[in-house]
Enzyme design. Structure first.
Site, PDB file in Angstrom:
ATOM      1  N   CYS A 180      32.572  38.050  36.306  1.00 22.52           N
ATOM      2  CA  CYS A 180      31.147  37.844  36.467  1.00 22.52           C
ATOM      3  C   CYS A 180      30.729  36.885  37.762  1.00 22.52           C
ATOM      4  CB  CYS A 180      30.970  37.230  35.114  1.00 22.52           C
ATOM      5  SG  CYS A 180      29.276  36.749  34.901  1.00 22.52           S
ATOM      6  N   ASP A 237      25.131  47.540  31.263  1.00 16.63           N
ATOM      7  CA  ASP A 237      25.296  46.211  31.868  1.00 16.63           C
ATOM      8  C   ASP A 237      23.536  45.731  32.125  1.00 16.63           C
ATOM      9  OD1 ASP A 237      25.365  43.680  33.224  1.00 16.63           O
ATOM     10  OD2 ASP A 237      27.222  44.349  33.938  1.00 16.63           O
ATOM     11  N   HIS A 269      28.371  44.131  30.043  1.00 16.60           N
ATOM     12  CA  HIS A 269      28.876  43.193  30.865  1.00 16.60           C
ATOM     13  C   HIS A 269      29.877  42.263  30.113  1.00 16.60           C
ATOM     14  CE1 HIS A 269      28.088  40.370  34.375  1.00 16.60           C
ATOM     15  NE2 HIS A 269      28.436  39.421  33.116  1.00 16.60           N
TER      16      HIS A 269
END
Length: 300
Positions: A180, A237, A269
């Site tokens: 991330c 995502d 995600h």
């Protein structure tokens, strides 16, 4: 923003309220460290932790907190390395926005079990202790947005120097795996340090974070990267549209680095975050194989 929104709904990284919150508080000097020791367990904002969360034991490892000397003091980090004497290739493990909490520590142990000297510096040590913050928007606006890319790169350089000084690391073979926020860092650090052998970016943001202290997004520098980076992205995502992924693919195709992006269809995600609802075991397992092979194939 509700806690469970993270990984489900988009985060507006360009929200003016967040930008306003990024001002450095009066009286806080460059040498102030908000985090001097790592938190135990999971960050508050990462709760509730699901029962599926993976825990890797430390049998056969030397694992725990260390202190990394940096230009303005020391930052804490989690380090895991095989206990058997030797010099092991280095993996820099770069955190999500939740800091070096239990999942990131576990990733270090997983890589150590594979024969690496794995180290995860606390990248937000100067800006704030996110482990005790419950609100995602506050983490972004009060901490994450304040973290300069130059500081991040310098701290990762310091982590490599620390590993070398330990006598247990082969720093001619250094790789990086980021998740991330750390996935974005993978691209940024790959440009900063051409001596990096390879990097893996799990669903790292590719645009939308530029500021005075973050002078370039990955899409801006993709063509300049000489380190082979493997991007592992999610097909659904909400943070990273396919149009942006295609822009990044076009950029790295010009770089000559051999970098690639793999998109996993029908996952979200955070598909590697086994403590969150976004976890997808099939995607995470295959992504780990791709990541491991990528690192080995490029000499890490």
């Amino acid at each position: 923003m509700k806690l469970m929104d993270y990984g489900v709904k988009p985060i507006d990284f360009q929200n003016p309220e967040l930008a306003a919150a990024s001002a450095v508080p009066a009286g806080v000097s460059r040498r102030t460290f908000f985090v001097t020791t790592l938190a135990t367990g999971f960050a508050v904002a990462a709760q509730p932790v699901l029962a599926q969360a993976i825990t890797t034991d430390s049998k056969g490892l030397t694992a725990g907190e260390v202190q990394i000397p940096v230009a303005d003091g020391k930052i804490p980090a989690y380090r895991a390395v095989p206990s058997k004497p030797g010099k092991y290739p280095v993996i820099l493990v770069v955190q999500e926005i939740f800091g070096v909490h239990e999942h990131i520590k576990d990733m270090c142990r997983r890589y150590a079990k594979m024969g690496y000297y794995a180290i995860a510096p606390e990248m937000f040590a100067r800006q704030g202790d996110v482990s005790k913050m419950a609100d995602i928007a506050a983490i972004l606006g009060q901490v994450v947005i304040k973290v300069p890319d130059a500081q991040v790169c310098a701290d990762l350089d310091a982590a490599v120097a620390f590993a070398k000084a330990s006598g247990h690391a082969d720093t001619s073979r250094v790789g990086l795996v980021g998740f991330c926020w750390g996935g974005r860092t993978a691209w940024i650090y790959a440009r900063h340090n051409p001596q990096l052998k390879a990097a893996v970016a799990y669903y790292g943001l590719l645009n939308g974070m530029k500021s005075d202290i973050k002078p370039a997004d990955p899409v801006d520098i993709g063509a300049e990267i000489k380190v082979p980076v493997l991007g592992l992205y999610a097909g659904t995502d909400a943070f990273i549209p396919m149009t942006v992924i295609e822009q990044m693919r076009a950029a790295i195709a010009k770089s000559g680095s051999g970098s690639e992006i793999v998109v996993f269809p029908n996952v979200s995600h955070g598909f590697n975050a086994d403590y969150r609802p976004t976890y997808d075991k099939g995607a995470a397992t295959y992504a780990q194989k791709l990541a491991s092979d990528w690192l080995k194939d490029h000499g890490v």
